[in-house]
Design an enzyme around this catalytic site. Structure first.
Site: not given
Ligand code: EPU
Length: 440
Positions: A119, A25
């Site tokens: 989420d 996903k």
């Molecule tokens: N963060 C910031 N600023 C930003 C971006 C991120 O502070 O601009 C922080 C977040 O708040 C968090 C950390 O950095 O504390 C990591 O966030 P990341 O950006 O890595 O997560 P994401 O890209 O939003 C994706 C997956 C998540 C998964 C995380 C970590 C997708 C759509 N979502 O989220 O998946 O948990 O990477 O591997 O790819 C899920 O599938 O249920 C899910 C939540």
């Protein structure tokens, strides 16, 4: 509208059988966005049939991108005209719009995306994405409606991420591949889904070097072409079904996700006493006769124990011998689902201290990001509302080992992220049926 869809789950004994997981996903939607950048058609094979794909497809179509979905295959091609604005109706549905900013800037010189959702597992800020685009020369304005950006052409630059964010690394990859000059990204995420996206962009003609120490170097090119790829198996889904077999004392053989995407997960479960059979066809974990042992686990960025694995792990902890500890270090509010499990009898206590590992970014905050779990807890069926995708799956696992029937609300969360979860669970022997219930 006073009724909502629910799942009814009756205790059903050990879950057994085979599950084939499809592409991830969290990989598929990014590949769909990347495909916008190609001059020709791109094809994504082994795509999962999940809500996330349909939401992303609808957004792309609204931008003038042609998307055809047929079972596990997605074809994407740019239409004659690009609309650079993602419509407001997609506000808050998922995290994908923010990833469209870079590609839209390349295609149209401007972009608007509504506020992103995802989420409710923390503040989910977008500052890393926005700062990176600004460093690449984009003018970005943020309002209460969304993010507007414009740039004649993005410029390669040096970017250091404050934290190795998956999404921000993906934004930078998709912005730098067509930028003018070289972008050097430090402290990049190295999750397998990120590397997979980089490989897809390379197939499209991008110049990308993956260097040691979380460094990615991207040399902008003038244009990219379409490409075709086969998505690798979803490691979150694979882990979730392994946990389903283990927690119910059954045996679920998981096909379609290679061992190398689950190294830390396998070792963690093996330390708890799980017995593994791993071959080139499938992975399978079974509970030893004496039961699983407790553990202390800390979530981390890759190659650590992924944050999305902790929700099924928590249910496993409740069915393991003794006290276990979980320390969530990636998202501040990922334990938001604990009250639903507590309602089902799970003995879990949450803390704002860093337990079970060194201090993390949340050590001096009020974020309840550590948990102590007592096993073996006797679980009971309950009427619970699922707050997010991964929590949803865990509640199914808890219901599967509970005494008495459960009613799960908010099941659309599970369907957004798992491939045909209802059918998969039924095929494994879960006594599950769909129904409706008055909203609470
Ligand atoms: N963060 C910031 N600023 C930003 C971006 C991120 O502070 O601009 C922080 C977040 O708040 C968090 C950390 O950095 O504390 C990591 O966030 P990341 O950006 O890595 O997560 P994401 O890209 O939003 C994706 C997956 C998540 C998964 C995380 C970590 C997708 C759509 N979502 O989220 O998946 O948990 O990477 O591997 O790819 C899920 O599938 O249920 C899910 C939540």
């Amino acid at each position: 509208m006073n009724e909502e869809e629910v799942w009814h789950i009756e205790p059903s004994g050990p879950l057994r059988g085979d599950v084939v997981v499809r592409g991830s996903k969290n990989g598929v939607s990014k590949h769909m966005v990347a495909a916008m950048l190609g001059g020709g058609e791109s094809t994504i094979h082994n795509a999962p049939e999940v809500g996330e794909v349909h939401i992303t497809a609808a957004m792309l179509r609204a931008l003038g991108i042609e998307v055809e979905i047929s079972n596990s295959e997605i074809r994407i091609a740019r239409g004659p005209e690009i609309n650079p604005r993602v419509p407001a109706e997609y506000t808050g549905l998922n995290r994908i719009p923010i990833l469209m900013l870079g590609p839209l800037l390349h295609l149209a010189g401007e972009a608007f995306v509504p506020l992103v959702g995802g989420d409710p597992i923390g503040r989910r800020p977008i500052d890393f994405h926005v700062d990176a685009l600004r460093q690449m020369g984009a003018e970005v304005e943020i309002s209460d409606k969304g993010v507007y950006a414009k740039a004649k052409r993005l410029q390669g630059t040096r970017i250091v991420l404050p934290y190795p964010s998956v999404g921000a690394t993906e934004t930078i990859l998709m912005s730098a591949v067509l930028a003018e000059g070289k972008t050097v990204l430090k402290n990049a995420a190295t999750e397998p889904e990120v590397v997979e996206l980089a490989l897809f962009l390379q197939r499209m003609g991008a110049l990308i070097e993956l260097s040691p120490d979380r460094r990615i170097v991207i040399e902008g090119v003038e244009r990219l072409h379409g490409a075709s790829t086969w998505l690798a198996g979803d490691r979150i889904e694979a882990f979730s079904y392994l946990a389903a077999g283990l927690v119910t004392g059954g045996e679920v053989r998981v096909h379609g996700c290679h061992q190398d995407r689950l190294v830390t997960a396998i070792t963690t479960l093996a330390r708890m006493g799980a017995q593994f059979e791993i071959n080139d066809e499938y992975l399978c974990a079974t509970k030893p006769p004496e039961g699983l042992r407790s553990a202390a686990v800390q979530t981390d960025t890759h190659p650590g124990f992924m944050t999305d694995w902790q929700t099924p792990l928590m249910v496993l902890f409740t069915q393991s011998q003794g006290m276990s500890v979980l320390h969530e270090t990636v998202f501040e509010n990922r334990l938001v689902y604990v009250p639903a499990l507590q309602k089902m009898g799970c003995e879990i206590e949450v803390f704002d201290q860093c337990l079970g590992g060194p201090a993390c970014r949340y050590h001096d905050t009020n974020a309840k990001h550590s948990a102590v779990v007592r096993g073996v807890s006797k679980l009971r069926g309950a009427d619970v509302t699922l707050p997010d995708i991964r929590a949803g799956f865990s509640a199914v696992l808890a219901a599967a080992v509970a005494d008495g029937a459960s009613v799960l609300r908010g099941v659309h969360h599970i369907e957004r992220g798992y491939h045909h979860p209802f059918e998969q669970f039924v095929s494994l022997g879960l006594n599950l049926s769909k129904g409706t219930a008055p909203r609470v």
